[in-house]
Design an enzyme around this catalytic site. Structure first.
Site, PDB file in Angstrom:
ATOM      1  N   ASP A 536      62.469  70.742  45.022  1.00  0.00           N
ATOM      2  CA  ASP A 536      61.046  70.888  44.714  1.00  0.00           C
ATOM      3  C   ASP A 536      60.870  71.717  43.453  1.00  0.00           C
ATOM      4  O   ASP A 536      61.811  72.350  42.975  1.00  0.00           O
ATOM      5  CB  ASP A 536      60.323  71.531  45.906  1.00  0.00           C
ATOM      6  N   GLU A 616      93.018  54.090  37.715  1.00  0.00           N
ATOM      7  CA  GLU A 616      91.751  54.748  38.048  1.00  0.00           C
ATOM      8  C   GLU A 616      91.584  56.062  37.283  1.00  0.00           C
ATOM      9  O   GLU A 616      90.499  56.392  36.815  1.00  0.00           O
ATOM     10  CB  GLU A 616      91.680  55.018  39.556  1.00  0.00           C
TER      11      GLU A 616
END
Ligand code: GLA
Length: 751
Positions: A536, A616
């Site tokens: 928030d 990877e």
């Protein structure tokens, strides 16, 4: 521009670049809300509310002969209490004799350059641009002596208006506030859709849009935190509004505790929004001379659709809510050990992860939960912020030295607001936890919540965390909060003040964060509450980034980040690449697609890179190089949603455009492959229509299945030049993707 008081018309007009906000004093010196919306010129707006006698809408005693004038019908700037307006109220105030009533009359006002501040609460600032003006309108209630200071911050260029309210007891008796909202906003005309962001742990901020009912609809939390469940942010938009068009309003409380935003459509079709601290179990005692400040709310309005509204909030949060050097500074690509090791690690294991990460270009190692006290699982140790030397022999210093020697910064996890029953802290101070007398406390993750409303608790944590940060070269703190508040009862408050405990908790948290972020300005603080349980604007005043969700599944993250993007910027959303099968969903996605999703956030890794194959590992290196190359564009550019997951199920797409419209990065992830697939056609946004752009690169990631017809065709676009209008109006067909969750990134640059 700015703030104007017209003494003859008795109106206050707040003007930003493209909006107008107007209030007016009526014949009884009440403050009516007259308008908030796209910029308008002059005209008597009070005439929009001609007297109309509505049955059962009562009149002020002085208006008894003028039955058409009722507080129940007129748009109010901040309601009184129990005096004729039956709609949502802002205030419940009780006198010593039990009476609850208040009626506001204008007393005075002042206009000032700069942005008001709020004591003890986070609020927007204007450090950078020096553009804000503030208005304070003082209203008074003659019986209680209560004064209301309505505060307005007007950010002209940012197109934002902030509001807050201060209640000051100017009378001689002790008053009790039982509800004290931050603001009321009455939108007299129009039919609106409401958009809000709901969810649950590990699936936060899912966007939901519904037409307003002729009723009250509420977005709220009583959890003592803004919550995973209902984010404190609401949008009202006209029913036809979409990303590019239409009138939209945003209401964003700057508050991290229990909140409540109600939206009521009244008998006349007027829509009232009241927002502020949740009033359930809330009360606040105000002795003569004392003041209570209700948190700030950030208002935005645009007639240019949801993207424009989001971009207003993004800009404002980055420039005017976030503080400190990390707002715009390059933030490190990090690796976090949580999903790599959980609680099972020692110094050597951490260093092995760091070594591999450093070799691939990661810049910071974050040591997550488990480094302190007796903490081998989540049942014990919280509160004992002393190094667990069984795991980290010699303490933190030797470990940090080893990590720093790899050229990496070091960050650490803490969860200061909590205490485990099995901890030295709880054994020493059982009264520091929130517990109800005579009841065994409700447990959650087997932990309890500290009473942050107690100054001694805040002092203890200030000392412990200062010790940690002052004595170790820690560059980053992940501040977690892993349960919601129950048993709200403070051992230091008298019986008649227990209703203050939950808000005093938040004030204590803010005080602690204020002290630490001021004391350690070079430490990057990332917020977290089991992921996005306290995402928030209040937290963003201290944390420039917040861990967006405990769900690290790339595909679910697309939905979570999409919802989050309505109010919050990419630079605020913590996002990591994690291992597959994903630990939350069990899904397997291509490593590159995981990076594409995490690049719509602050970008980092959360897995043991030693377990990757060479191929990877090479990809990780490429990903970091790619992110590095486009860092400014991604973190500081304008964000465009190209798809809505509630409408387009096949793929998710979004785009970053720099403010100068010189470059853009289009991202698309295929979420549902189809047979005989339809083209993946996107319409770019935010470019300069007449400028020419070259498709510089088109990177296809994780497309394992045989490419279908169309792949070659689309690749032909690379190197080609298009006008901005062509890319926006005719659009661009991306390569045909197939297989499980491939993605594509297209980089386009102005020539
Ligand atoms: C929360 C956080 C996670 C991790 C754990 C540690 O769930 O959101 O990222 O830090 O706590 O216990």
């Amino acid at each position: 521009m700015g703030i104007q008081f017209d003494a003859a018309a008795r109106t206050f007009t707040l003007s930003t670049r493209s909006t107008t906000y107007q209030m007016g004093l009526d014949h009884l010196d009440r403050l009516l809300h007259l308008y908030y919306g796209p910029a308008i010129g002059q005209g008597d707006l009070a005439a929009m509310y001609p007297p109309a006698d509505r049955g059962f809408s009562p009149n002020h005693n002085a208006d008894r002969e003028r039955r058409g004038i009722s507080p129940d019908v007129l748009p109010q700037e901040y309601t009184g209490c129990n005096t004729g307006d039956f709609r949502l109220s802002c205030l419940v105030v009780r006198e010593e004799n039990g009476a609850a009533g208040a009626e506001w009359r204008y007393a005075s006002h002042s206009i000032q350059k700069g942005k008001y501040a709020l004591t003890g609460l986070p609020a927007a600032h204007d450090e950078e641009n020096d553009e804000a003006e503030s208005l304070c309108i003082r209203m008074e209630d003659s019986v209680t002596g209560l004064a209301l200071e309505l505060l307005y911050g007007v950010f002209e260029r940012q197109d934002i208006i902030t509001r807050a309210a201060r209640l000051v007891n100017g009378g001689s008796q002790t008053l009790r506030l039982e509800k004290a909202a931050s603001m009321c906003l009455d939108l007299p005309f129009g039919r609106w859709d409401m958009i809000h962001f709901h969810g649950r742990h590990a699936m936060e901020r899912r966007m939901e849009r519904t037409p307003l009912m002729n009723a009250i609809q509420t977005v709220s939390s009583t959890r003592g935190a803004s919550s995973h469940h209902h984010n404190p942010f609401v949008i009202l938009c006209d029913r036809k509004a979409n990303e590019e068009h239409g009138l939209c309003y945003g209401v964003m409380p700057v508050y991290s505790g229990s909140h409540r935003t109600d939206v009521e459509v009244d008998q006349n079709g007027l829509t009232r929004i009241v927002s502020g601290i949740h009033d359930e179990r809330f009360s606040w005692q105000l002795a003569p001379g004392e003041a209570f400040t209700a948190p700030e709310v950030i208002l935005a309005c645009t007639e240019n659709g949801l993207t424009a509204l989001s971009q207003q909030y993004h800009r404002f949060i980055r420039h005017n809510v976030c503080r400190g050097e990390f707002r715009f500074a390059r933030r490190p690509v990090l690796i976090n050990n949580w999903e790599a090791t959980y609680f099972d690690f020692d110094s050597d294991a951490i260093v092995r992860i760091a070594e591999k990460a450093a070799a691939l270009g990661v810049e910071m190692l974050v040591l997550d939960d488990g480094w302190f006290g007796k903490r081998n699982d989540d049942n014990s140790g919280l509160g004992d912020w002393f190094v667990n030397e069984q795991k980290l022999p010699g303490g933190l210093s030797p470990l940090i030295e080893r990590v720093n020697a790899l050229g990496m910064k070091f960050g650490i996890w803490v969860e200061p607001e909590m205490v485990s029953e099995d901890s030295d802290l709880y054994r020493a101070h059982p009264d520091w936890a929130l517990t109800l007398p005579g009841r065994a406390p409700v447990m959650s993750r087997n932990q309890m919540v500290l009473d942050m409303g107690r100054p001694d608790v805040v002092d203890y944590l200030t000392e412990r965390l200062t010790d940690l940060l002052a004595n170790n070269p820690i560059a980053y703190v992940k501040w977690d909060m892993n349960r919601n508040m129950t048993d709200v009862y403070s051992r230091v408050l008298p019986a008649d003040r227990q209703g203050e405990a939950a808000h005093r908790y938040m004030l204590g948290v803010y005080k602690l964060l204020e002290t630490l972020t001021t004391r350690f300005p070079h430490v990057l603080f990332e917020g977290c509450a089991g992921g996005g349980g306290r995402f928030d604007a209040g937290m963003l005043a201290y944390f420039t980034q917040i861990w967006c969700s405990d769900d690290t599944d790339a595909i679910e993250r697309l939905v979570i980040q999409h919802g989050t993007s309505f109010g919050y910027p990419v630079s605020s959303m913590g996002a990591h690449v994690s291992a597959c099968p994903n630990h939350q969903t069990g899904r397997t996605t291509p490593l590159w697609t995981r990076a594409v999703a995490a690049m719509a956030g602050t970008f980092g890794y959360e897995l043991d890179l030693n377990k990757l194959s060479d191929e990877e590992a090479a990809q990780v290196k490429e990903q970091i190089a790619f992110f590095d190359k486009h860092y400014q564009l991604i973190q500081n550019g304008l964000y465009y949603r190209l798809t809505d997951p509630t409408e387009e199920e096949r793929y998710a797409a979004w785009q970053f455009v720099d403010e100068e419209q010189g470059e853009t990065l289009v991202n698309l992830v295929l979420t549902h492959p189809e047979a005989n697939a339809r083209p993946l056609h996107v319409w770019l946004r935010g470019l300069a229509p007449d400028a020419l752009y070259r498709v510089e690169s088109l990177d296809i990631h994780g497309c394992h299945a045989a490419p279908q017809a169309g792949l070659d065709l689309a690749m032909e676009g690379v190197g080609k030049v298009y006008s901005g209008s062509t890319l926006m109006r005719a659009g661009y067909t991306l390569p045909q993707l197939a297989g499980d969750y491939p993605s594509v990134q297209m980089y386009v640059k102005r020539v």
